[in-house]
Scaffold this motif. Structure first.
Motif, short mmCIF file in Angstrom:
data_model
loop_
_atom_site.label_atom_id
_atom_site.label_comp_id
_atom_site.label_asym_id
_atom_site.label_seq_id
_atom_site.Cartn_x
_atom_site.Cartn_y
_atom_site.Cartn_z
N PRO A 124 0.63 -1.16 -0.02
CA PRO A 124 -0.03 -0.10 0.06
C PRO A 124 0.83 1.45 -0.17
O PRO A 124 0.24 2.40 -0.31
CB PRO A 124 -0.68 -0.16 1.24
CG PRO A 124 -1.03 -1.53 1.66
CD PRO A 124 0.40 -2.03 1.10
N SER A 125 1.94 1.32 0.57
CA SER A 125 2.73 2.47 0.58
C SER A 125 3.66 2.91 -0.83
O SER A 125 4.07 3.99 -0.96
CB SER A 125 3.87 2.24 1.59
OG SER A 125 4.90 1.24 1.29
N MET A 126 3.32 1.97 -1.81
CA MET A 126 4.02 2.14 -3.19
C MET A 126 3.33 3.41 -3.73
O MET A 126 2.08 3.16 -3.93
CB MET A 126 3.85 1.03 -4.21
CG MET A 126 4.26 1.00 -5.50
SD MET A 126 4.19 -0.55 -6.17
CE MET A 126 2.50 -0.42 -7.09
N ASP A 127 3.93 4.22 -4.18
CA ASP A 127 3.57 5.30 -5.07
C ASP A 127 3.36 5.14 -6.37
O ASP A 127 4.53 5.00 -6.96
CB ASP A 127 4.15 6.66 -4.77
CG ASP A 127 3.83 8.00 -5.45
OD1 ASP A 127 3.14 7.89 -6.20
OD2 ASP A 127 4.49 8.93 -4.91
N LEU A 128 2.22 5.04 -6.99
CA LEU A 128 2.14 4.61 -8.44
C LEU A 128 2.72 5.81 -9.64
O LEU A 128 3.16 5.25 -10.33
CB LEU A 128 0.78 4.07 -8.64
CG LEU A 128 0.06 3.34 -7.79
CD1 LEU A 128 -1.37 2.94 -8.21
CD2 LEU A 128 0.96 1.81 -8.38
N CYS A 129 2.49 6.85 -9.11
CA CYS A 129 3.21 7.81 -9.98
C CYS A 129 4.45 7.89 -9.86
O CYS A 129 5.08 8.39 -10.85
CB CYS A 129 2.44 9.23 -9.69
SG CYS A 129 0.74 9.31 -9.81
N MET A 130 5.15 7.65 -8.72
CA MET A 130 6.88 7.60 -8.78
C MET A 130 7.50 6.45 -9.30
O MET A 130 8.60 6.59 -9.63
CB MET A 130 7.22 8.04 -7.49
CG MET A 130 6.71 9.32 -6.83
SD MET A 130 7.15 10.59 -7.71
CE MET A 130 8.81 10.68 -7.69
N CYS A 131 6.58 5.30 -9.37
CA CYS A 131 7.13 4.32 -9.76
C CYS A 131 7.21 4.24 -11.40
O CYS A 131 6.28 4.54 -11.86
CB CYS A 131 6.27 2.92 -9.43
SG CYS A 131 6.40 1.40 -10.32
N PRO A 132 8.54 3.96 -11.93
CA PRO A 132 8.38 4.06 -13.42
C PRO A 132 7.50 3.23 -14.10
O PRO A 132 6.75 3.62 -15.04
CB PRO A 132 9.69 3.40 -13.87
CG PRO A 132 10.52 3.88 -12.65
CD PRO A 132 9.70 3.58 -11.31
N ARG A 133 7.33 2.10 -13.79
CA ARG A 133 6.30 1.30 -14.55
C ARG A 133 4.72 1.89 -14.29
O ARG A 133 4.14 1.92 -15.25
CB ARG A 133 6.20 -0.30 -14.02
CG ARG A 133 5.28 -1.19 -14.58
CD ARG A 133 5.72 -2.64 -14.17
NE ARG A 133 4.31 -3.40 -14.50
CZ ARG A 133 3.56 -4.02 -13.60
NH1 ARG A 133 3.81 -3.44 -12.43
NH2 ARG A 133 2.56 -4.75 -13.79
N GLY A 134 4.65 2.22 -13.16
CA GLY A 134 3.28 2.48 -12.61
C GLY A 134 2.79 4.08 -13.45
O GLY A 134 1.89 4.23 -14.01
N SER A 135 3.97 4.78 -13.30
CA SER A 135 3.81 6.17 -14.18
C SER A 135 3.45 5.89 -15.58
O SER A 135 2.53 6.75 -16.35
CB SER A 135 4.85 7.08 -13.79
OG SER A 135 6.03 6.69 -14.41
#
Length: 148
Positions: A124-135
């Motif tokens: 849950p603490s993963m920042d999707l916008c800061m993660c390269p794959r997520g962004s």
């Protein structure tokens, strides 16, 4: 002076089809009751009630790509009469893709989004916008939905 002009249906004549209830109508207390034309044939709704007939309330129009990317169930693709058909909900919702490549890309983007959301649930603490794959996935979805 000649010809026929197609009239929009009256609010009480507008109806939609659901998988379990057949035809449903927008409830007169709904904000969308007076809307006589939707750009997409798909609506999502929060509440369904039955009085004199089945009504839906708290509904919003949804276009095809958000439905495919965020709707429930598995996404399937098949060739049907020379057209690539994307289907959801065991074939209840179906539409034709512009090409095989578009169908495959949309299906793959949905798989990537599902995996990204699973990763977020696990961490849950993963920042999707800061993660390269997520962004990358999020920006592709935003671009697809805003340019369709």
């Amino acid at each position: 002076s000649t010809g026929v002009v197609k009239m929009q249906p009256k609010a009480e004549e507008l109806k939609f089809v659901t998988k379990n209830d057949g035809y449903v109508h927008i409830h007169p207390s709904s904000v969308n009751y007076q809307t006589r034309h939707f750009d997409s044939p798909y609506l999502v709704y929060h509440e369904k009630i039955k009085t004199s007939r089945v009504f839906i309330r708290d509904c919003s129009m949804v276009s095809v790509y958000p439905l495919v990317l965020l709707g429930g169930g598995q996404v399937h693709m098949q060739l049907h009469r020379g057209e690539f058909v994307i289907s959801l909900d065991d074939g209840w919702i179906r539409f034709v893709a512009a090409s095989h490549q578009v169908a495959e890309l949309v299906k793959e983007l949905r798989c990537e989004l599902d995996q990204l959301l699973q990763d977020k649930i696990k961490n849950p603490s993963m920042d999707l916008c800061m993660c390269p794959r997520g962004s990358r996935i999020i920006s592709m979805i935003v671009k697809l939905v805003t340019t369709q």
